[in-house]
Design a protein around this motif. Structure first.
Motif, PDB file in Angstrom:
ATOM      1  N   GLU A   1       0.812  -1.216   0.000  1.00  0.00           N
ATOM      2  CA  GLU A   1       0.000   0.000   0.000  1.00  0.00           C
ATOM      3  C   GLU A   1       0.850   1.274   0.000  1.00  0.00           C
ATOM      4  O   GLU A   1       0.323   2.378   0.012  1.00  0.00           O
ATOM      5  CB  GLU A   1      -0.929   0.031   1.223  1.00  0.00           C
ATOM      6  N   GLY A   2       2.197   1.137   0.018  1.00  0.00           N
ATOM      7  CA  GLY A   2       3.073   2.301   0.047  1.00  0.00           C
ATOM      8  C   GLY A   2       3.015   3.088  -1.247  1.00  0.00           C
ATOM      9  O   GLY A   2       3.005   2.508  -2.334  1.00  0.00           O
ATOM     10  N   LEU A   3       2.987   4.412  -1.144  1.00  0.00           N
ATOM     11  CA  LEU A   3       2.899   5.267  -2.325  1.00  0.00           C
ATOM     12  C   LEU A   3       4.288   5.580  -2.859  1.00  0.00           C
ATOM     13  O   LEU A   3       5.157   6.035  -2.115  1.00  0.00           O
ATOM     14  CB  LEU A   3       2.169   6.562  -1.982  1.00  0.00           C
ATOM     15  N   LYS A   4       4.493   5.351  -4.160  1.00  0.00           N
ATOM     16  CA  LYS A   4       5.780   5.650  -4.793  1.00  0.00           C
ATOM     17  C   LYS A   4       5.931   7.127  -5.089  1.00  0.00           C
ATOM     18  O   LYS A   4       6.994   7.687  -4.972  1.00  0.00           O
ATOM     19  CB  LYS A   4       5.933   4.848  -6.084  1.00  0.00           C
TER      20      LYS A   4
ATOM     21  N   GLU B   1      -7.739   2.822   3.521  1.00  0.00           N
ATOM     22  CA  GLU B   1      -9.179   3.033   3.444  1.00  0.00           C
ATOM     23  C   GLU B   1      -9.713   3.127   4.858  1.00  0.00           C
ATOM     24  O   GLU B   1      -9.389   2.306   5.712  1.00  0.00           O
ATOM     25  CB  GLU B   1      -9.860   1.874   2.709  1.00  0.00           C
ATOM     26  N   ARG B   2     -10.499   4.121   5.126  1.00  0.00           N
ATOM     27  CA  ARG B   2     -11.135   4.291   6.433  1.00  0.00           C
ATOM     28  C   ARG B   2     -12.539   3.693   6.388  1.00  0.00           C
ATOM     29  O   ARG B   2     -12.972   3.142   5.383  1.00  0.00           O
ATOM     30  CB  ARG B   2     -11.166   5.778   6.824  1.00  0.00           C
ATOM     31  N   ASN B   3     -13.276   3.829   7.464  1.00  0.00           N
ATOM     32  CA  ASN B   3     -14.618   3.245   7.565  1.00  0.00           C
ATOM     33  C   ASN B   3     -15.562   3.706   6.460  1.00  0.00           C
ATOM     34  O   ASN B   3     -16.426   2.960   6.027  1.00  0.00           O
ATOM     35  CB  ASN B   3     -15.232   3.575   8.928  1.00  0.00           C
ATOM     36  N   ASP B   4     -15.405   4.931   5.986  1.00  0.00           N
ATOM     37  CA  ASP B   4     -16.289   5.433   4.938  1.00  0.00           C
ATOM     38  C   ASP B   4     -15.798   5.060   3.535  1.00  0.00           C
ATOM     39  O   ASP B   4     -16.300   5.565   2.541  1.00  0.00           O
ATOM     40  CB  ASP B   4     -16.469   6.938   5.055  1.00  0.00           C
ATOM     41  N   LYS B   5     -14.798   4.182   3.460  1.00  0.00           N
ATOM     42  CA  LYS B   5     -14.242   3.656   2.196  1.00  0.00           C
ATOM     43  C   LYS B   5     -13.550   4.714   1.347  1.00  0.00           C
ATOM     44  O   LYS B   5     -13.288   4.491   0.185  1.00  0.00           O
ATOM     45  CB  LYS B   5     -15.305   2.914   1.366  1.00  0.00           C
TER      46      LYS B   5
ATOM     47  N   MET C   1       0.677  -7.971   9.842  1.00  0.00           N
ATOM     48  CA  MET C   1      -0.660  -7.491   9.497  1.00  0.00           C
ATOM     49  C   MET C   1      -1.005  -6.354  10.459  1.00  0.00           C
ATOM     50  O   MET C   1      -0.904  -6.521  11.672  1.00  0.00           O
ATOM     51  CB  MET C   1      -1.667  -8.622   9.622  1.00  0.00           C
ATOM     52  N   LYS C   2      -1.399  -5.218   9.887  1.00  0.00           N
ATOM     53  CA  LYS C   2      -1.743  -4.037  10.676  1.00  0.00           C
ATOM     54  C   LYS C   2      -3.093  -3.504  10.233  1.00  0.00           C
ATOM     55  O   LYS C   2      -3.625  -3.911   9.210  1.00  0.00           O
ATOM     56  CB  LYS C   2      -0.671  -2.954  10.497  1.00  0.00           C
ATOM     57  N   LYS C   3      -3.612  -2.562  10.990  1.00  0.00           N
ATOM     58  CA  LYS C   3      -4.924  -1.983  10.705  1.00  0.00           C
ATOM     59  C   LYS C   3      -4.974  -1.314   9.336  1.00  0.00           C
ATOM     60  O   LYS C   3      -5.934  -1.482   8.592  1.00  0.00           O
ATOM     61  CB  LYS C   3      -5.252  -0.970  11.805  1.00  0.00           C
ATOM     62  N   SER C   4      -3.941  -0.574   8.984  1.00  0.00           N
ATOM     63  CA  SER C   4      -3.991   0.224   7.756  1.00  0.00           C
ATOM     64  C   SER C   4      -3.151  -0.308   6.612  1.00  0.00           C
ATOM     65  O   SER C   4      -3.393   0.041   5.463  1.00  0.00           O
ATOM     66  CB  SER C   4      -3.549   1.660   8.056  1.00  0.00           C
ATOM     67  N   TYR C   5      -2.133  -1.095   6.907  1.00  0.00           N
ATOM     68  CA  TYR C   5      -1.296  -1.647   5.839  1.00  0.00           C
ATOM     69  C   TYR C   5      -0.551  -2.872   6.358  1.00  0.00           C
ATOM     70  O   TYR C   5      -0.410  -3.059   7.554  1.00  0.00           O
ATOM     71  CB  TYR C   5      -0.327  -0.602   5.292  1.00  0.00           C
ATOM     72  N   ASP C   6      -0.105  -3.708   5.435  1.00  0.00           N
ATOM     73  CA  ASP C   6       0.637  -4.922   5.775  1.00  0.00           C
ATOM     74  C   ASP C   6       2.055  -4.808   5.244  1.00  0.00           C
ATOM     75  O   ASP C   6       2.325  -4.066   4.303  1.00  0.00           O
ATOM     76  CB  ASP C   6      -0.036  -6.158   5.171  1.00  0.00           C
ATOM     77  N   THR C   7       2.962  -5.582   5.838  1.00  0.00           N
ATOM     78  CA  THR C   7       4.366  -5.518   5.469  1.00  0.00           C
ATOM     79  C   THR C   7       4.947  -6.927   5.366  1.00  0.00           C
ATOM     80  O   THR C   7       4.759  -7.743   6.258  1.00  0.00           O
ATOM     81  CB  THR C   7       5.170  -4.742   6.544  1.00  0.00           C
ATOM     82  N   TRP C   8       5.665  -7.197   4.272  1.00  0.00           N
ATOM     83  CA  TRP C   8       6.487  -8.399   4.128  1.00  0.00           C
ATOM     84  C   TRP C   8       7.922  -8.016   4.443  1.00  0.00           C
ATOM     85  O   TRP C   8       8.421  -7.033   3.906  1.00  0.00           O
ATOM     86  CB  TRP C   8       6.454  -8.922   2.692  1.00  0.00           C
TER      87      TRP C   8
ATOM     88  N   GLU D   1     -10.241   6.822   0.378  1.00  0.00           N
ATOM     89  CA  GLU D   1      -8.800   6.618   0.514  1.00  0.00           C
ATOM     90  C   GLU D   1      -8.172   7.806   1.235  1.00  0.00           C
ATOM     91  O   GLU D   1      -8.503   8.954   0.982  1.00  0.00           O
ATOM     92  CB  GLU D   1      -8.166   6.436  -0.851  1.00  0.00           C
ATOM     93  N   GLU D   2      -7.280   7.483   2.150  1.00  0.00           N
ATOM     94  CA  GLU D   2      -6.577   8.504   2.912  1.00  0.00           C
ATOM     95  C   GLU D   2      -5.086   8.183   2.857  1.00  0.00           C
ATOM     96  O   GLU D   2      -4.691   7.024   2.786  1.00  0.00           O
ATOM     97  CB  GLU D   2      -7.057   8.461   4.368  1.00  0.00           C
ATOM     98  N   VAL D   3      -4.252   9.210   2.860  1.00  0.00           N
ATOM     99  CA  VAL D   3      -2.809   9.009   2.864  1.00  0.00           C
ATOM    100  C   VAL D   3      -2.313   9.125   4.303  1.00  0.00           C
ATOM    101  O   VAL D   3      -2.596  10.100   4.989  1.00  0.00           O
ATOM    102  CB  VAL D   3      -2.101  10.045   1.957  1.00  0.00           C
ATOM    103  N   LEU D   4      -1.600   8.106   4.728  1.00  0.00           N
ATOM    104  CA  LEU D   4      -1.072   8.045   6.084  1.00  0.00           C
ATOM    105  C   LEU D   4       0.449   8.188   6.025  1.00  0.00           C
ATOM    106  O   LEU D   4       1.114   7.440   5.301  1.00  0.00           O
ATOM    107  CB  LEU D   4      -1.446   6.711   6.729  1.00  0.00           C
TER     108      LEU D   4
END
Length: 187
Positions: free
Chosen positions: A50-53, A96-100, A168-175, A102-105
């Protein structure tokens, strides 16, 4: 997310069943891990889907990270530990927040600290899982971690290894894919 957790738990349980059929794999020439402390320093790459380039909205980034892990082996096959890693960059993730919408964190050098349970069914491979937290300026997240590690002894007190973990996290996952060196402290 639940299906991923169930898949990992099933794999760990099945490996335990297979191990039970084989009997004890420890030979008299192998060093016992019971009451052993292990300190591991690793360097790894963390892939964040989910990371933005850039501002174009393309996703998927890789961030360098360091890890410092401590494990205590209370038997030859089971250990508890505290696994800590730090991502070495500031980055943004699309969430994505509850209202679907997209938000940048924004994340600034996040540090994850996760108590884990380790299971080593065979000589060179172990599985781990745990629940902890990721801490960064702004917002902190709960982390669910699963992973595996392959390790090879250099001598009685040192080993090298490669690891793959999934956070696994609330807003994004990491390998995380890493390479590390461990110091063993036998009693």
């Amino acid at each position: 997310m639940c299906s991923k957790i169930l898949l990992v738990i099933t794999a760990i349980i099945c490996s335990g069943v297979v191990y039970a059929q084989e009997g004890s794999s420890a030979t008299e020439t192998e060093e016992s891990l019971k009451n052993c402390h292990r300190l591991t320093l690793s360097i790894s790459h963390s892939h964040i889907k989910e990371g933005l380039k850039n501002e174009s909205g393309l996703t998927g980034i890789t961030v360098a990270s360091w890890a410092l892990d401590y494990d205590y082996w209370f038997s030859n096959h089971w250990a508890i530990g505290l696994h800590n890693d730090m991502l070495l960059e500031n980055f943004s993730v699309a969430t994505e927040r509850n209202d679907k919408e997209e938000e940048v964190l924004e994340r600034s050098y996040p540090v994850a600290s996760v108590p884990v349970l380790l299971y080593k069914p065979w000589k060179h491979i172990l599985f781990l899982g745990g629940v902890g937290g990721e801490f960064a300026k702004g917002e902190n997240f709960m982390v669910y971690r699963v992973g595996t590690e392959l390790s090879w002894p250099i001598n009685k007190s040192w080993e090298i290894g490669v690891s793959a973990t999934y956070d696994m996290k609330k807003s994004y996952d990491t390998w995380l894919i890493g390479f590390g060196i461990s110091k063993l402290f036998h009693r």
